[in-house]
Structures are given as structure tokens and as C-alpha cells.
Design a protein around this motif. Sequence first.
Motif, PDB file in Angstrom:
ATOM      1  N   ALA A 266      -9.646 -14.326  29.603  1.00 23.89           N
ATOM      2  CA  ALA A 266      -8.676 -15.424  29.599  1.00 23.89           C
ATOM      3  C   ALA A 266      -7.316 -14.942  29.097  1.00 23.89           C
ATOM      4  O   ALA A 266      -6.268 -15.318  29.639  1.00 23.89           O
ATOM      5  CB  ALA A 266      -9.191 -16.573  28.737  1.00 23.89           C
ATOM      6  N   LEU A 267      -7.320 -14.109  28.070  1.00 28.19           N
ATOM      7  CA  LEU A 267      -6.065 -13.548  27.556  1.00 28.19           C
ATOM      8  C   LEU A 267      -5.358 -12.734  28.633  1.00 28.19           C
ATOM      9  O   LEU A 267      -4.139 -12.822  28.802  1.00 28.19           O
ATOM     10  CB  LEU A 267      -6.344 -12.650  26.348  1.00 28.19           C
ATOM     11  N   SER A 268      -6.136 -11.935  29.370  1.00 23.47           N
ATOM     12  CA  SER A 268      -5.537 -11.028  30.353  1.00 23.47           C
ATOM     13  C   SER A 268      -4.840 -11.763  31.488  1.00 23.47           C
ATOM     14  O   SER A 268      -4.001 -11.189  32.180  1.00 23.47           O
ATOM     15  CB  SER A 268      -6.599 -10.082  30.920  1.00 23.47           C
ATOM     16  N   LEU A 269      -5.190 -13.036  31.681  1.00 24.13           N
ATOM     17  CA  LEU A 269      -4.545 -13.831  32.727  1.00 24.13           C
ATOM     18  C   LEU A 269      -3.617 -14.885  32.141  1.00 24.13           C
ATOM     19  O   LEU A 269      -3.120 -15.765  32.851  1.00 24.13           O
ATOM     20  CB  LEU A 269      -5.604 -14.483  33.620  1.00 24.13           C
ATOM     21  N   GLY A 270      -3.390 -14.812  30.831  1.00 26.09           N
ATOM     22  CA  GLY A 270      -2.420 -15.685  30.195  1.00 26.09           C
ATOM     23  C   GLY A 270      -2.820 -17.144  30.124  1.00 26.09           C
ATOM     24  O   GLY A 270      -2.001 -18.029  30.370  1.00 26.09           O
ATOM     25  N   LEU A 271      -4.071 -17.395  29.744  1.00 27.11           N
ATOM     26  CA  LEU A 271      -4.522 -18.778  29.592  1.00 27.11           C
ATOM     27  C   LEU A 271      -4.516 -19.191  28.121  1.00 27.11           C
ATOM     28  O   LEU A 271      -4.982 -18.439  27.261  1.00 27.11           O
ATOM     29  CB  LEU A 271      -5.947 -18.948  30.127  1.00 27.11           C
ATOM     30  N   PRO A 272      -4.003 -20.374  27.805  1.00 28.24           N
ATOM     31  CA  PRO A 272      -4.186 -20.908  26.453  1.00 28.24           C
ATOM     32  C   PRO A 272      -5.675 -21.181  26.245  1.00 28.24           C
ATOM     33  O   PRO A 272      -6.380 -21.525  27.194  1.00 28.24           O
ATOM     34  CB  PRO A 272      -3.359 -22.199  26.455  1.00 28.24           C
ATOM     35  N   ILE A 273      -6.129 -21.032  25.012  1.00 28.79           N
ATOM     36  CA  ILE A 273      -7.573 -21.075  24.746  1.00 28.79           C
ATOM     37  C   ILE A 273      -7.913 -22.116  23.686  1.00 28.79           C
ATOM     38  O   ILE A 273      -7.206 -22.261  22.684  1.00 28.79           O
ATOM     39  CB  ILE A 273      -8.053 -19.686  24.278  1.00 28.79           C
ATOM     40  N   VAL A 274      -9.024 -22.830  23.923  1.00 29.39           N
ATOM     41  CA  VAL A 274      -9.610 -23.695  22.906  1.00 29.39           C
ATOM     42  C   VAL A 274     -11.029 -23.189  22.675  1.00 29.39           C
ATOM     43  O   VAL A 274     -11.806 -23.031  23.634  1.00 29.39           O
ATOM     44  CB  VAL A 274      -9.638 -25.175  23.337  1.00 29.39           C
ATOM     45  N   ALA A 275     -11.360 -22.902  21.423  1.00 32.04           N
ATOM     46  CA  ALA A 275     -12.670 -22.326  21.117  1.00 32.04           C
ATOM     47  C   ALA A 275     -13.055 -22.685  19.687  1.00 32.04           C
ATOM     48  O   ALA A 275     -12.303 -23.362  18.971  1.00 32.04           O
ATOM     49  CB  ALA A 275     -12.633 -20.812  21.303  1.00 32.04           C
ATOM     50  N   CYS A 276     -14.231 -22.217  19.295  1.00 34.59           N
ATOM     51  CA  CYS A 276     -14.701 -22.435  17.925  1.00 34.59           C
ATOM     52  C   CYS A 276     -14.537 -21.155  17.112  1.00 34.59           C
ATOM     53  O   CYS A 276     -14.710 -20.047  17.625  1.00 34.59           O
ATOM     54  CB  CYS A 276     -16.169 -22.859  17.930  1.00 34.59           C
ATOM     55  N   ASP A 277     -14.198 -21.318  15.865  1.00 34.40           N
ATOM     56  CA  ASP A 277     -14.021 -20.182  14.961  1.00 34.40           C
ATOM     57  C   ASP A 277     -15.406 -19.735  14.505  1.00 34.40           C
ATOM     58  O   ASP A 277     -15.862 -20.057  13.409  1.00 34.40           O
ATOM     59  CB  ASP A 277     -13.160 -20.599  13.776  1.00 34.40           C
ATOM     60  N   ALA A 278     -16.086 -18.986  15.385  1.00 31.68           N
ATOM     61  CA  ALA A 278     -17.467 -18.584  15.135  1.00 31.68           C
ATOM     62  C   ALA A 278     -17.652 -17.123  15.519  1.00 31.68           C
ATOM     63  O   ALA A 278     -17.170 -16.684  16.562  1.00 31.68           O
ATOM     64  CB  ALA A 278     -18.419 -19.462  15.952  1.00 31.68           C
ATOM     65  N   GLY A 279     -18.325 -16.372  14.668  1.00 32.79           N
ATOM     66  CA  GLY A 279     -18.537 -14.961  14.966  1.00 32.79           C
ATOM     67  C   GLY A 279     -17.217 -14.227  15.078  1.00 32.79           C
ATOM     68  O   GLY A 279     -16.336 -14.336  14.224  1.00 32.79           O
ATOM     69  N   ALA A 280     -17.064 -13.488  16.188  1.00 36.79           N
ATOM     70  CA  ALA A 280     -15.889 -12.634  16.371  1.00 36.79           C
ATOM     71  C   ALA A 280     -14.769 -13.291  17.172  1.00 36.79           C
ATOM     72  O   ALA A 280     -13.800 -12.617  17.531  1.00 36.79           O
ATOM     73  CB  ALA A 280     -16.305 -11.341  17.052  1.00 36.79           C
ATOM     74  N   VAL A 281     -14.866 -14.590  17.440  1.00 40.58           N
ATOM     75  CA  VAL A 281     -13.869 -15.235  18.308  1.00 40.58           C
ATOM     76  C   VAL A 281     -12.454 -15.088  17.748  1.00 40.58           C
ATOM     77  O   VAL A 281     -11.511 -14.758  18.475  1.00 40.58           O
ATOM     78  CB  VAL A 281     -14.209 -16.721  18.531  1.00 40.58           C
ATOM     79  N   SER A 282     -12.286 -15.297  16.453  1.00 45.70           N
ATOM     80  CA  SER A 282     -10.946 -15.201  15.861  1.00 45.70           C
ATOM     81  C   SER A 282     -10.431 -13.764  15.878  1.00 45.70           C
ATOM     82  O   SER A 282      -9.229 -13.529  15.763  1.00 45.70           O
ATOM     83  CB  SER A 282     -10.957 -15.728  14.422  1.00 45.70           C
TER      84      SER A 282
END
Length: 351
Positions: A266-282
Amino acid sequence: MKHSVYFAYPGDLEAKTGGYGYDRKVISELRNLGWHVDLVPLGAGYPFPDHDTILRTEEMLGALPEKSLVLIDGLAYGALGDIAKRLAQRITFIALVHHPLASEGNITEQEQSTLLASERLALKHASTVFVTSSSTCQQLIENYDVPGAKIVVAKPGTEQNVQAERTSQVPIILSVGSIIPRKGYDVLVAALNKIKHLAWECRIVGSRTMDAHCDATLQQQIIENQLSDRVVLVGQIDDVRSEFTRSDIFALASRYEGYGMVFAEALSLGLPIVACDAGAVSEVVPADAGILVAPDDSDAFANALKRIVTDRELANGMAEASFRQSKLLPSWTDTGKLFSEVLEKAANERI
């Protein structure tokens, strides 16, 4: 001259999941670097294989030549505590841990305890342990008694892309991952239900066959919330990239991620992201590229989606930050070289 390595794996190596995708890339990069990679399929059912599968696994691994170098996927290796202990005297195990098995969702306390003990024992008998994130590294040090000096962080590679232009009149929210409890699709749909007064469409891409009950429950939730015309369960597809390029927002409510390759995509295509602060996501998603909320908090997830859907300036700013961050991520060539260097050292040490 390059050495040979055996790559042992459970299940279907061609499965469209992040873990198997990582495995395939590593195998490909090692071969590109001159390694001879022999595949050792260990069978299905891991991390809870039946008795016959366990017997075949020990027979296959035990039949490998003495001093063999065996790179083994953690989905199987973590379940092989006693076998690893017995065989480590004659072959060299290099573990590849995508995430600790006990962190998988939808397992009982007894299963969690069994996996924790088995994986701790198996990792004790690995000469080196590859992990995909610093978060998982820290978890193995703190909870599995693995010495830090034995762990190598090998983050997944990310292909560089051209930032996609957003032309949708109605924002398209994309979520990618197998439909299993750990991915938190129940949280995502609950959040979407709270903002159904807004204009959006959602597409969920990923295998629907890994957990039939989870899939059926998710379908029922979508129907009960009267979202069938707005939330599409696409299923598993070959061309996931096309889904990213047509989307405006990436959203995934995972309860745990050992890394989260889809976030890097998602980052590589420039998308804003909504996710949970879990594991290595942050560790993957920086604060200016998205909004992270607590796991299982559908209200917070809904509010985060609402902010991005309704605030074009915020969405554009996050999209730019997302694309910038992707330029800092390693390539698969980088990851492959790291594996090669570590395996080369291990091969030389066993001679």
C-alpha cells in the motif's frame, strides 16, 4: 562457489499469502545468487499436523545428508520442538519465523501453551533465526529465550512503483488478506457499518477457504448490516496489484502482524492507511502515512476511516507520505543478499 541449502516448508508453497509469498521470493533470490535450493515439502495441517504428518516430517528431515543446511519455515518448525532437538545434532536448522505461532488468533489457551513450549524448544536448536521485523525479534528475545545475537531481521522486499492517481468519485477502500480471525475483518465491517451514511465502496481480497467458519460469519455480518451492495468479497486472485492501483484507501484491522507485506504494498502505491497498532504494523506504517488504532476497537477504526474519506487534504497528505516512506523500504534483492550472507557463514561453519 555457492553452497546448497534445503528449504523445508509446510502446506502449499504457491498459496497467495504474505508468508508464502516471502518464501517464494527468498528462494528465487537465493537461486539468482547461485545457490542450489532443494525444496522439502513437509505436508499440510501445520501448526497442528496429524500423527502421520509428524512421522513423515521426521523421516524426510532425518534422511537428509549429515551436516545439511536446512532453512525451514516457522509455521512448521515451531511445531517440531522434539524433532528439532533430536535432529539438530546432525543437520543445521535455520529458522524463518514470520510470526510466533502462539500469536495466531482463534486458538485455545491449551493450544497456545503447547505451541509456545514447542516453538521455544525448536528455536533453542536453530543455529540462526530469521525474522521479518524488529518487533518479532524483540518478542523472541523476551518470550522465547532466543539470544539476540542468534536473530537476523530480514524485512520483506518491496517493489518500487509509480504513485497511482486517484480518480474515483466514490472512495474505494481496499483490504487484502486471507479471511481468518487474525485479520480482523469483523472489526472492519463493524466500522464500515458505522459510516454507511458516507459514500464509499469496499473490496476485500484474499483466500476464502482457509477458515470456512470465519468466511461464513463474515458473509452473515455483511448481510445483517445491509452492506452486501457495498462490501465485495473478491476472494483470492492472481493480480492483486490491480486492486491496489484502483483503490483510494487501504484498511486492514489485523489483530497481529509479524510484518504485514500488504501494508508495504500500500505504501509503494501511495495509499493512506487505516490499521491497528498490533505487532509490527507501526514499524511499517509511519504516523504521517496513516492512522493506527487499538485492535478490536471498531469505533476508533470507523472514526479513522471517516476522517480520510471526508477530508481530501488529509488523504492526499497521507498518500504523499505513504509513497515517500516506500522509497526507504528494502528491495527483494537486498533481502536475498542478507539471506545469502548469513547462509554462507553457516555453511562455512559446518565444514
